[in-house]
Design an enzyme around this catalytic site. Structure first.
Site, PDB file in Angstrom:
ATOM      1  N   ASN A  62       0.697  -1.155  -0.138  1.00 23.07           N
ATOM      2  CA  ASN A  62      -0.043  -0.004   0.037  1.00 23.07           C
ATOM      3  C   ASN A  62       1.212   1.348   0.129  1.00 23.07           C
ATOM      4  OD1 ASN A  62       0.838  -0.859   2.404  1.00 23.07           O
ATOM      5  ND2 ASN A  62      -1.076  -0.019   3.439  1.00 23.07           N
ATOM      6  N   GLU A  64       0.440   4.884   1.041  1.00 24.90           N
ATOM      7  CA  GLU A  64      -0.334   6.129   0.965  1.00 24.90           C
ATOM      8  C   GLU A  64       0.256   7.372   0.234  1.00 24.90           C
ATOM      9  OE1 GLU A  64      -1.024   5.966   5.224  1.00 24.90           O
ATOM     10  OE2 GLU A  64      -2.009   4.031   5.172  1.00 24.90           O
ATOM     11  N   CYS A  73      -4.366   0.567  -2.117  1.00 23.03           N
ATOM     12  CA  CYS A  73      -3.809   0.100  -1.777  1.00 23.03           C
ATOM     13  C   CYS A  73      -2.888  -1.339  -1.810  1.00 23.03           C
ATOM     14  CB  CYS A  73      -5.938  -1.226  -2.005  1.00 23.03           C
ATOM     15  SG  CYS A  73      -7.100  -0.450  -1.202  1.00 23.03           S
ATOM     16  N   GLU A  75      -2.905  -4.257  -2.945  1.00 26.63           N
ATOM     17  CA  GLU A  75      -3.444  -5.817  -4.137  1.00 26.63           C
ATOM     18  C   GLU A  75      -3.971  -4.656  -5.107  1.00 26.63           C
ATOM     19  OE1 GLU A  75      -5.169  -5.179  -1.597  1.00 26.63           O
ATOM     20  OE2 GLU A  75      -6.169  -6.297  -0.331  1.00 26.63           O
ATOM     21  N   CYS A 112     -10.737  -5.285   0.911  1.00 28.45           N
ATOM     22  CA  CYS A 112     -11.517  -4.155   0.641  1.00 28.45           C
ATOM     23  C   CYS A 112     -12.644  -4.340  -0.506  1.00 28.45           C
ATOM     24  CB  CYS A 112     -11.286  -3.467   0.734  1.00 28.45           C
ATOM     25  SG  CYS A 112     -10.137  -2.062  -0.796  1.00 28.45           S
ATOM     26  N   CYS A 115     -10.672  -3.838  -3.950  1.00 29.84           N
ATOM     27  CA  CYS A 115      -9.126  -4.642  -4.305  1.00 29.84           C
ATOM     28  C   CYS A 115     -10.052  -5.791  -5.105  1.00 29.84           C
ATOM     29  CB  CYS A 115      -8.645  -4.889  -3.074  1.00 29.84           C
ATOM     30  SG  CYS A 115      -7.468  -3.123  -2.905  1.00 29.84           S
TER      31      CYS A 115
HETATM   32  N1  THU Z   1      -5.144  -1.354   2.333  1.00 32.35           N
HETATM   33  C1  THU Z   1      -4.870  -2.452   1.322  1.00 32.35           C
HETATM   34  O1  THU Z   1      -3.889  -1.931   1.233  1.00 32.35           O
HETATM   35  N2  THU Z   1      -5.777  -3.127   1.247  1.00 32.35           N
HETATM   36  C2  THU Z   1      -7.304  -3.522   1.434  1.00 32.35           C
HETATM   37  O2  THU Z   1      -7.848  -4.483   0.806  1.00 32.35           O
HETATM   38  C3  THU Z   1      -8.001  -2.648   2.547  1.00 32.35           C
HETATM   39  C4  THU Z   1      -6.149  -1.118   2.558  1.00 32.35           C
HETATM   40  C5  THU Z   1      -4.065  -0.011   3.089  1.00 32.35           C
HETATM   41  C6  THU Z   1      -4.501   0.487   2.884  1.00 32.35           C
HETATM   42  C7  THU Z   1      -4.079   2.106   3.633  1.00 32.35           C
HETATM   43  O3  THU Z   1      -3.381   2.696   3.164  1.00 32.35           O
HETATM   44  C8  THU Z   1      -4.402   1.394   4.807  1.00 32.35           C
HETATM   45  O4  THU Z   1      -4.581  -0.402   4.311  1.00 32.35           O
HETATM   46  C9  THU Z   1      -5.880   1.636   6.109  1.00 32.35           C
HETATM   47  O5  THU Z   1      -6.550   0.926   4.918  1.00 32.35           O
END
Ligand code: THU
Length: 162
Positions: A62, A64, A73, A75, A112, A115
């Site tokens: 991930n 940010e 994300c 994935e 999520c 994704c």
């Molecule tokens: N995140 C992911 O990388 N994948 C997911 O399926 C859910 C959330 C990341 C996004 C963000 O950087 C952190 O997790 C908190 O939500």
């Protein structure tokens, strides 16, 4: 009125040693990808690794942004890397793992909704070949699902667009 039911089945493994060598290697690659996470805001690291039909493993983590909705994300980062580097190669499986310093994550954290949609699009792009999903938290049980579609019943897809 007709009552309908959707069921999925998945496997639960109690340790990485129970996995096939291929699956264990992919999960280890996802764990290694945690180091690539740029997550100063949530401090929640997500690592993903995909195994391609040509044997290559592509990782993502991930990424940010101070403008929170722009966060990417893991994935989606991994699948975008595949789309850029190996656009025509089938993705066979994806392993996903998470860690945070705020709490112990002893159970799998699943992708999520956004994704799930992206994983389903890749399955559609590879003509319905399913992407197996392997999930583990920092430790604890490992779940193995048969496809992205299993994670997203009633998915919206390109068929609706005609
Ligand atoms: N995140 C992911 O990388 N994948 C997911 O399926 C859910 C959330 C990341 C996004 C963000 O950087 C952190 O997790 C908190 O939500």
């Amino acid at each position: 009125m007709k009552q309908k039911k959707i069921t999925i089945s998945y496997q639960v493994f109690h340790s990485i040693e129970e996995l096939s060598v291929e699956d264990a290697q992919l999960l280890e690659a996802a764990k290694a990808a945690l180091q690539l996470s740029y997550s100063p805001y949530s401090e929640f690291r997500v690592g993903a690794a995909v195994l391609l039909a040509n044997g290559a493993i592509v990782s993502g983590a991930n990424q940010e942004n101070a403008a929170y909705p722009m966060c990417l994300c893991a994935e989606q980062v991994a699948l975008a890397a595949v789309a850029s580097q190996y656009p025509d190669v089938v993705v066979k499986k994806m392993a996903i793992t998470v860690t945070t310093k705020h709490t112990d994550i002893n159970e799998p954290a699943s992708p999520c909704g956004s994704c799930r949609q992206v994983i389903c699009e890749k399955e559609d792009r590879q003509k319905g070949v399913p992407i197996e999903i392997i999930l583990q938290g920092e430790k604890g049980d490992i779940y193995k699902l048969n496809s992205g579609r299993d994670l997203l019943p009633f998915a919206f897809d390109g068929d609706f667009l005609g």
